[in-house]
Design a protein around this motif. Structure first.
Motif, PDB file in Angstrom:
ATOM      1  N   THR A   1      34.683  51.682  42.894  1.00 56.20           N
ATOM      2  CA  THR A   1      34.689  50.372  42.240  1.00 56.20           C
ATOM      3  C   THR A   1      36.002  49.644  42.473  1.00 56.20           C
ATOM      4  O   THR A   1      36.022  48.431  42.730  1.00 56.20           O
ATOM      5  CB  THR A   1      34.429  50.538  40.734  1.00 56.20           C
ATOM      6  OG1 THR A   1      33.197  51.254  40.539  1.00 56.20           O
ATOM      7  CG2 THR A   1      34.332  49.184  40.039  1.00 56.20           C
ATOM      8  N   ASP A   2      37.110  50.352  42.394  1.00 57.62           N
ATOM      9  CA  ASP A   2      38.407  49.711  42.618  1.00 57.62           C
ATOM     10  C   ASP A   2      38.553  49.223  44.047  1.00 57.62           C
ATOM     11  O   ASP A   2      39.093  48.135  44.302  1.00 57.62           O
ATOM     12  CB  ASP A   2      39.542  50.681  42.271  1.00 57.62           C
ATOM     13  CG  ASP A   2      39.691  50.896  40.768  1.00 57.62           C
ATOM     14  OD1 ASP A   2      39.143  50.089  39.987  1.00 57.62           O
ATOM     15  OD2 ASP A   2      40.345  51.876  40.369  1.00 57.62           O
TER      16      ASP A   2
ATOM     17  N   ASP B   1      36.453  46.119  44.489  1.00 57.61           N
ATOM     18  CA  ASP B   1      37.152  44.973  43.910  1.00 57.61           C
ATOM     19  C   ASP B   1      38.155  44.399  44.908  1.00 57.61           C
ATOM     20  O   ASP B   1      38.215  43.182  45.115  1.00 57.61           O
ATOM     21  CB  ASP B   1      37.858  45.409  42.630  1.00 57.61           C
ATOM     22  CG  ASP B   1      38.713  44.310  42.037  1.00 57.61           C
ATOM     23  OD1 ASP B   1      38.166  43.272  41.628  1.00 57.61           O
ATOM     24  OD2 ASP B   1      39.951  44.499  41.989  1.00 57.61           O
TER      25      ASP B   1
ATOM     26  N   ARG C   1      38.070  40.621  46.942  1.00 61.31           N
ATOM     27  CA  ARG C   1      39.097  39.665  46.522  1.00 61.31           C
ATOM     28  C   ARG C   1      40.051  39.279  47.649  1.00 61.31           C
ATOM     29  O   ARG C   1      40.485  38.136  47.743  1.00 61.31           O
ATOM     30  CB  ARG C   1      39.939  40.248  45.378  1.00 61.31           C
ATOM     31  CG  ARG C   1      39.253  40.306  44.034  1.00 61.31           C
ATOM     32  CD  ARG C   1      40.177  40.935  43.012  1.00 61.31           C
ATOM     33  NE  ARG C   1      39.558  41.102  41.719  1.00 61.31           N
ATOM     34  CZ  ARG C   1      39.605  40.225  40.728  1.00 61.31           C
ATOM     35  NH1 ARG C   1      40.272  39.089  40.895  1.00 61.31           N
ATOM     36  NH2 ARG C   1      39.016  40.464  39.572  1.00 61.31           N
TER      37      ARG C   1
ATOM     38  N   PHE D   1      30.700  41.963  38.730  1.00 56.30           N
ATOM     39  CA  PHE D   1      30.191  43.327  38.676  1.00 56.30           C
ATOM     40  C   PHE D   1      29.443  43.537  37.362  1.00 56.30           C
ATOM     41  O   PHE D   1      29.907  43.121  36.301  1.00 56.30           O
ATOM     42  CB  PHE D   1      31.326  44.349  38.728  1.00 56.30           C
ATOM     43  CG  PHE D   1      32.067  44.424  40.038  1.00 56.30           C
ATOM     44  CD1 PHE D   1      31.633  43.735  41.160  1.00 56.30           C
ATOM     45  CD2 PHE D   1      33.208  45.204  40.145  1.00 56.30           C
ATOM     46  CE1 PHE D   1      32.328  43.809  42.366  1.00 56.30           C
ATOM     47  CE2 PHE D   1      33.910  45.283  41.339  1.00 56.30           C
ATOM     48  CZ  PHE D   1      33.470  44.591  42.454  1.00 56.30           C
TER      49      PHE D   1
ATOM     50  N   VAL E   1      36.384  52.016  33.405  1.00 57.81           N
ATOM     51  CA  VAL E   1      36.146  51.269  34.637  1.00 57.81           C
ATOM     52  C   VAL E   1      35.450  49.950  34.316  1.00 57.81           C
ATOM     53  O   VAL E   1      35.816  48.891  34.832  1.00 57.81           O
ATOM     54  CB  VAL E   1      35.303  52.090  35.634  1.00 57.81           C
ATOM     55  CG1 VAL E   1      34.956  51.256  36.860  1.00 57.81           C
ATOM     56  CG2 VAL E   1      36.038  53.355  36.052  1.00 57.81           C
TER      57      VAL E   1
ATOM     58  N   ARG F   1      37.780  47.468  32.797  1.00 56.09           N
ATOM     59  CA  ARG F   1      38.755  46.955  33.752  1.00 56.09           C
ATOM     60  C   ARG F   1      38.137  45.998  34.766  1.00 56.09           C
ATOM     61  O   ARG F   1      38.762  45.012  35.159  1.00 56.09           O
ATOM     62  CB  ARG F   1      39.413  48.131  34.474  1.00 56.09           C
ATOM     63  CG  ARG F   1      40.564  47.758  35.385  1.00 56.09           C
ATOM     64  CD  ARG F   1      41.303  48.975  35.904  1.00 56.09           C
ATOM     65  NE  ARG F   1      40.500  49.816  36.776  1.00 56.09           N
ATOM     66  CZ  ARG F   1      40.041  51.017  36.455  1.00 56.09           C
ATOM     67  NH1 ARG F   1      40.267  51.521  35.256  1.00 56.09           N
ATOM     68  NH2 ARG F   1      39.325  51.729  37.327  1.00 56.09           N
ATOM     69  N   GLN F   2      36.890  46.270  35.184  1.00 54.58           N
ATOM     70  CA  GLN F   2      36.349  45.580  36.351  1.00 54.58           C
ATOM     71  C   GLN F   2      35.084  44.754  36.101  1.00 54.58           C
ATOM     72  O   GLN F   2      34.740  43.905  36.927  1.00 54.58           O
ATOM     73  CB  GLN F   2      36.015  46.612  37.445  1.00 54.58           C
ATOM     74  CG  GLN F   2      37.205  47.413  37.956  1.00 54.58           C
ATOM     75  CD  GLN F   2      38.066  46.625  38.917  1.00 54.58           C
ATOM     76  OE1 GLN F   2      38.030  45.405  38.937  1.00 54.58           O
ATOM     77  NE2 GLN F   2      38.846  47.319  39.726  1.00 54.58           N
TER      78      GLN F   2
ATOM     79  N   GLU G   1      42.451  48.990  27.862  1.00 48.37           N
ATOM     80  CA  GLU G   1      42.729  48.237  29.091  1.00 48.37           C
ATOM     81  C   GLU G   1      43.344  46.870  28.796  1.00 48.37           C
ATOM     82  O   GLU G   1      43.612  46.101  29.726  1.00 48.37           O
ATOM     83  CB  GLU G   1      41.444  48.051  29.903  1.00 48.37           C
ATOM     84  CG  GLU G   1      40.890  49.341  30.504  1.00 48.37           C
ATOM     85  CD  GLU G   1      41.764  49.890  31.612  1.00 48.37           C
ATOM     86  OE1 GLU G   1      42.456  49.088  32.280  1.00 48.37           O
ATOM     87  OE2 GLU G   1      41.772  51.120  31.815  1.00 48.37           O
TER      88      GLU G   1
END
Length: 287
Positions: A130-131, A134, A138, A168, A180, A183-184, A218
């Protein structure tokens, strides 16, 4: 309360195209599709991203998305490329659903021949996947060295139509997955809990409390996330009648759920329903 539908990628094109057009005509907020190689051994099972690309070309208003894409068989780099392309084809109507993936080999677990992942590894892959996704959606160029995934000077220009990237929708219930999502995610997704199938509303209440704690950890306002409950995995009579739907939707709204997902009725399965009720619910919650 926004109402979306989950489409079954089992019909050949162009028959499937007619169903996607019908979903838009009925006024659903979004039409989503499971992203698997197969699902519980069901075949044919057509590719989610190819299907969404075709659906993007024949619709104009309804949002489109996966529910969900996982690390089980997709690497972040080509997946980001496909997601960005659908975002452009659809004019910015694509939402990327993400989850850790299951362990059912009749769907897609272990299909790449890399053995069974422990729960710890599955959670670690989910977070890293996922990170990296991202970053890929971007940035203009991405290099990444992780425990599980790597990328070398990946050019991602011109980026997404939706800025700073497409949203997401993250399915997670455990502490690490909820972090997660906090955060996302722009949306959090749940189907309830196997352990509390007898009391799904209590299960969701507990999960929402966990999401709130994750957001606090977070440094994020939990009110920024939309929260989707996907029906069809509990014994609640969501499509028994429009009144039953309204009652249940109200109960979940009180818990903090903002979106409801209904499976397109599929005769002979657990997701069978009266099409007239399904259409009435969609029409009553257009958009």
């Amino acid at each position: 309360m926004k109402v979306s539908t989950v489409m079954w990628p089992t019909e050949p094109w162009p028959e499937a195209g007619g169903l996607w057009r019908r979903a838009e005509e009925l006024g659903f907020h979004a039409a989503l599709v499971y992203d698997h190689i197969a699902w519980r051994g069901i075949t044919p099972w057509y590719d989610a991203y190819s299907t969404l690309s075709a659906a993007a070309g024949i619709t104009s208003r309804i949002r489109l998305g996966t529910l969900v894409t996982s690390p089980n068989f997709r690497h972040p780099v080509p997946t980001a490329h496909a997601a960005r392309t659908i975002d452009h084809i659809s004019g910015g109507r694509f939402t990327l659903g993400i989850g850790a993936g299951g362990m059912n080999r009749s769907s897609d677990a272990g299909i790449l021949g890399d053995g069974e992942w422990t729960a710890r590894e599955r959670a670690g892959r989910f977070a890293e996947w996922t990170d990296l996704m991202d970053a890929l959606l971007r940035g203009s160029e991405v290099t990444f060295d992780g425990t599980y995934y790597s990328a070398r000077e990946v050019l991602t220009s011109p980026g997404c139509v939706q800025r700073p990237r497409l949203p997401f929708a993250i399915a997670a219930t455990g502490p690490r997955g909820l972090r997660v999502a906090a955060r996302q995610a722009g949306m959090w997704v749940t189907t309830g809990s196997r352990e509390l199938r007898h009391d799904p509303q209590e299960a969701v209440r507990r999960q929402l409390e966990g999401l709130r704690e994750a957001c606090e950890a977070e440094g994020r306002d939990p009110g920024e996330l939309r929260r989707l409950f996907l029906t069809g995995f509990t014994e609640e009579p969501w499509l028994e009648s429009p009144e039953a739907f309204a009652d249940l939707a109200g109960r979940y709204a009180e818990l903090g759920i903002t979106d409801i997902g209904l499976h397109w009725p599929r005769p002979g399965t657990d997701w069978d329903a009266d099409m007239k009720v399904f259409e009435a619910v969609a029409s009553a919650h257009r958009g």
